[in-house]
Design a protein around this motif. Structure first.
Motif, PDB file in Angstrom:
ATOM      1  N   ARG A  64     -13.987  -8.615   0.979  1.00  0.00           N
ATOM      2  CA  ARG A  64     -12.757  -9.319   1.335  1.00  0.00           C
ATOM      3  C   ARG A  64     -11.941  -9.734   0.104  1.00  0.00           C
ATOM      4  NH1 ARG A  64     -14.278 -13.133   5.863  1.00  0.00           N
ATOM      5  NH2 ARG A  64     -14.680 -11.104   6.799  1.00  0.00           N
ATOM      6  N   PHE A  65     -12.608 -10.323  -0.870  1.00  0.00           N
ATOM      7  CA  PHE A  65     -11.893 -10.768  -2.073  1.00  0.00           C
ATOM      8  C   PHE A  65     -11.354  -9.563  -2.843  1.00  0.00           C
ATOM      9  CE2 PHE A  65     -11.946 -11.899  -6.644  1.00  0.00           C
ATOM     10  CZ  PHE A  65     -10.969 -12.886  -6.619  1.00  0.00           C
ATOM     11  N   ALA A  66     -12.182  -8.538  -2.983  1.00  0.00           N
ATOM     12  CA  ALA A  66     -11.745  -7.331  -3.685  1.00  0.00           C
ATOM     13  C   ALA A  66     -10.582  -6.670  -2.944  1.00  0.00           C
ATOM     14  CB  ALA A  66     -12.905  -6.352  -3.816  1.00  0.00           C
ATOM     15  N   ASN A  67     -10.591  -6.758  -1.620  1.00  0.00           N
ATOM     16  CA  ASN A  67      -9.512  -6.171  -0.829  1.00  0.00           C
ATOM     17  C   ASN A  67      -8.189  -6.892  -1.073  1.00  0.00           C
ATOM     18  OD1 ASN A  67      -8.688  -4.264   1.313  1.00  0.00           O
ATOM     19  ND2 ASN A  67      -8.276  -6.127   2.459  1.00  0.00           N
ATOM     20  N   LYS A  68      -8.246  -8.209  -1.195  1.00  0.00           N
ATOM     21  CA  LYS A  68      -7.030  -8.972  -1.497  1.00  0.00           C
ATOM     22  C   LYS A  68      -6.473  -8.577  -2.860  1.00  0.00           C
ATOM     23  CE  LYS A  68      -8.014 -13.030   1.370  1.00  0.00           C
ATOM     24  NZ  LYS A  68      -8.288 -14.490   1.377  1.00  0.00           N
ATOM     25  N   LYS A  69      -7.362  -8.384  -3.832  1.00  0.00           N
ATOM     26  CA  LYS A  69      -6.926  -7.941  -5.161  1.00  0.00           C
ATOM     27  C   LYS A  69      -6.288  -6.549  -5.083  1.00  0.00           C
ATOM     28  CE  LYS A  69      -9.399  -8.360  -8.813  1.00  0.00           C
ATOM     29  NZ  LYS A  69     -10.534  -8.262  -9.772  1.00  0.00           N
ATOM     30  N   LEU A  70      -6.884  -5.684  -4.262  1.00  0.00           N
ATOM     31  CA  LEU A  70      -6.350  -4.332  -4.108  1.00  0.00           C
ATOM     32  C   LEU A  70      -4.944  -4.372  -3.511  1.00  0.00           C
ATOM     33  CD1 LEU A  70      -6.585  -1.246  -4.061  1.00  0.00           C
ATOM     34  CD2 LEU A  70      -7.747  -1.451  -1.855  1.00  0.00           C
ATOM     35  N   ILE A  71      -4.744  -5.214  -2.513  1.00  0.00           N
ATOM     36  CA  ILE A  71      -3.419  -5.322  -1.888  1.00  0.00           C
ATOM     37  C   ILE A  71      -2.384  -5.806  -2.900  1.00  0.00           C
ATOM     38  CG2 ILE A  71      -2.074  -6.605  -0.166  1.00  0.00           C
ATOM     39  CD1 ILE A  71      -4.563  -6.516   1.626  1.00  0.00           C
ATOM     40  N   ARG A  72      -2.751  -6.825  -3.680  1.00  0.00           N
ATOM     41  CA  ARG A  72      -1.823  -7.323  -4.714  1.00  0.00           C
ATOM     42  C   ARG A  72      -1.492  -6.231  -5.715  1.00  0.00           C
ATOM     43  NH1 ARG A  72      -5.034 -12.133  -4.451  1.00  0.00           N
ATOM     44  NH2 ARG A  72      -6.187 -11.468  -6.316  1.00  0.00           N
ATOM     45  N   SER A  73      -2.506  -5.453  -6.067  1.00  0.00           N
ATOM     46  CA  SER A  73      -2.304  -4.380  -7.035  1.00  0.00           C
ATOM     47  C   SER A  73      -1.399  -3.276  -6.460  1.00  0.00           C
ATOM     48  CB  SER A  73      -3.664  -3.785  -7.432  1.00  0.00           C
ATOM     49  OG  SER A  73      -3.502  -2.655  -8.250  1.00  0.00           O
ATOM     50  N   LEU A  74      -1.604  -2.932  -5.203  1.00  0.00           N
ATOM     51  CA  LEU A  74      -0.824  -1.861  -4.586  1.00  0.00           C
ATOM     52  C   LEU A  74       0.642  -2.263  -4.391  1.00  0.00           C
ATOM     53  CD1 LEU A  74      -3.352  -0.476  -1.953  1.00  0.00           C
ATOM     54  CD2 LEU A  74      -2.419   0.750  -3.928  1.00  0.00           C
ATOM     55  N   ARG A  75       0.904  -3.557  -4.283  1.00  0.00           N
ATOM     56  CA  ARG A  75       2.304  -4.000  -4.169  1.00  0.00           C
ATOM     57  C   ARG A  75       3.077  -3.707  -5.460  1.00  0.00           C
ATOM     58  NH1 ARG A  75       2.898  -7.055   0.452  1.00  0.00           N
ATOM     59  NH2 ARG A  75       1.035  -8.134   1.197  1.00  0.00           N
ATOM     60  N   ARG A  76       2.349  -3.601  -6.585  1.00  0.00           N
ATOM     61  CA  ARG A  76       3.005  -3.344  -7.879  1.00  0.00           C
ATOM     62  C   ARG A  76       2.869  -1.892  -8.324  1.00  0.00           C
ATOM     63  NH1 ARG A  76      -0.183  -7.962  -8.884  1.00  0.00           N
ATOM     64  NH2 ARG A  76      -1.628  -6.656 -10.084  1.00  0.00           N
ATOM     65  N   ALA A  77       2.074  -1.111  -7.593  1.00  0.00           N
ATOM     66  CA  ALA A  77       1.721   0.238  -8.048  1.00  0.00           C
ATOM     67  C   ALA A  77       2.909   1.194  -7.997  1.00  0.00           C
ATOM     68  CB  ALA A  77       0.581   0.785  -7.194  1.00  0.00           C
ATOM     69  N   THR A  78       2.941   2.125  -8.932  1.00  0.00           N
ATOM     70  CA  THR A  78       3.952   3.186  -8.949  1.00  0.00           C
ATOM     71  C   THR A  78       3.296   4.480  -9.417  1.00  0.00           C
ATOM     72  OG1 THR A  78       4.598   2.697 -11.231  1.00  0.00           O
ATOM     73  CG2 THR A  78       5.847   1.597  -9.478  1.00  0.00           C
ATOM     74  N   PHE A  79       3.919   5.594  -9.082  1.00  0.00           N
ATOM     75  CA  PHE A  79       3.471   6.866  -9.642  1.00  0.00           C
ATOM     76  C   PHE A  79       3.926   6.940 -11.100  1.00  0.00           C
ATOM     77  CE2 PHE A  79       3.645   8.009  -5.102  1.00  0.00           C
ATOM     78  CZ  PHE A  79       2.378   8.568  -4.960  1.00  0.00           C
ATOM     79  N   GLU A  80       3.039   7.398 -11.983  1.00  0.00           N
ATOM     80  CA  GLU A  80       3.353   7.492 -13.401  1.00  0.00           C
ATOM     81  C   GLU A  80       3.492   8.956 -13.798  1.00  0.00           C
ATOM     82  OE1 GLU A  80       0.353   5.428 -15.516  1.00  0.00           O
ATOM     83  OE2 GLU A  80       0.830   3.457 -14.650  1.00  0.00           O
ATOM     84  N   TYR A  81       4.649   9.317 -14.315  1.00  0.00           N
ATOM     85  CA  TYR A  81       4.898  10.696 -14.729  1.00  0.00           C
ATOM     86  C   TYR A  81       6.059  10.711 -15.707  1.00  0.00           C
ATOM     87  CZ  TYR A  81       8.689  10.154 -11.375  1.00  0.00           C
ATOM     88  OH  TYR A  81       9.789   9.685 -10.708  1.00  0.00           O
ATOM     89  N   GLN A  82       6.180  11.795 -16.436  1.00  0.00           N
ATOM     90  CA  GLN A  82       7.309  11.998 -17.339  1.00  0.00           C
ATOM     91  C   GLN A  82       8.166  13.121 -16.768  1.00  0.00           C
ATOM     92  OE1 GLN A  82       5.667  12.715 -21.237  1.00  0.00           O
ATOM     93  NE2 GLN A  82       5.659  10.546 -21.755  1.00  0.00           N
TER      94      GLN A  82
END
Length: 287
Positions: A64-82
């Motif tokens: 549960r705690f790790a899942n909350k961290k994952l959700i917070r992280s995914l809200r900021r996530a982006t694809f990284e490319y040049q």
């Protein structure tokens, strides 16, 4: 292979019924590497994600705690490319998003609708538009933009239950979506009458419809698994590929795909063509 479909029997038509969706084969190593990198970094490597072939799979309450961290992280996530920004060649941009704030995918979908100059084509399996999308659609219709929407008939909905089968509460959803569609058709009845707005219901025997995507001015295309509904808008992790085709190199492909889709649609030219609540089975009308 990019699709909003799941790879299972009904999508792959392994029995009598199929679920109609879009499948695009894109030969682009950098794009594939970018998406694999995103999966590894943002999802697979996180503590909230358990490997199904591990000897022990932690129960959800331990994650549960790790899942909350994952959700917070995914809200900021982006694809990284040049990439190399350009306005005169075929280009594809991967996008993702979760939640309302800083959701690049949602913002891009809105921008496509707001910047349309001639014609917008929308595919969606469930007619349950987020409020922001409804506002953008009303605005583009007022600007005189031609709008075509292809949506599944209620009988082509994943949750539809035939009247001769035992009814469950989830079976009310297709009727709810149809009620939304009828309300939308009434609201924009004048646009329907002039054919500035085209509503097309897809239905083919006992099969279901699951297409998603947006096509704008025969130039911009959003390939996505985003259903354009409140759940996808607010709660789901979604991704999409924005394709810019300034020279209309993909137009023959789009025209071919669209022709195949429209083969099994019929046009709604009046709200009266859409069933009313009084026409629904008693099991659906019960509060």
């Amino acid at each position: 292979m990019y699709s909003g479909a799941s790879f299972n029997n009904i999508y792959l038509h392994q029995a009598d019924r199929y679920r109609y969706d879009r499948y695009w084969l894109i030969n682009n190593v950098k794009l594939a590497d970018t998406m694999v990198s995103f999966l590894n970094k943002e999802i697979i490597d996180k503590d909230a994600v358990a490997s199904l072939n591990a000897d022990v799979i932690p129960p959800m309450n331990e994650l549960r705690f790790a899942n909350k961290k994952l959700i917070r992280s995914l809200r900021r996530a982006t694809f990284e490319y040049q990439g190399s920004p350009s306005t005169d060649c075929l280009a594809v941009t991967p996008l993702c998003g979760l939640g309302i704030r800083n959701n690049k995918l949602n913002k891009t979908i809105r921008k496509l609708l707001q910047c349309a100059e001639k014609h917008v084509l929308i595919f969606t399996p469930y007619f349950n538009l987020p409020t922001a999308i409804e506002r953008d659609i009303s605005a583009l219709l007022k600007r005189g933009i031609k709008l075509t929407i292809v949506v599944g008939d209620k009988t082509a909905n994943d949750f539809y239950i035939p009247e001769d089968k035992p009814y469950r509460t989830i079976g009310a959803l297709p009727y709810l979506y149809e009620t939304n569609l009828k309300r939308f058709a009434k609201k924009h009845q004048k646009r329907l009458a002039t054919q500035q707005l085209s509503l097309n219901l897809w239905r083919h025997e006992q099969n279901s419809f699951h297409l998603k995507g947006i096509y704008v001015d025969q130039r911009f295309m959003m390939l996505t698994g985003h259903n354009l509904n409140p759940r996808a808008w607010r709660l789901d992790v979604e991704n999409g590929l924005l394709i810019d085709d300034p020279k209309q190199q993909l137009k023959p492909l789009i025209d071919k795909e669209s022709a195949q889709i429209f083969e099994n649609t019929h046009a709604i030219v009046s709200p009266n063509q859409i069933d009313d609540i009084k026409d629904y089975p008693d099991s659906v009308k019960k509060p």
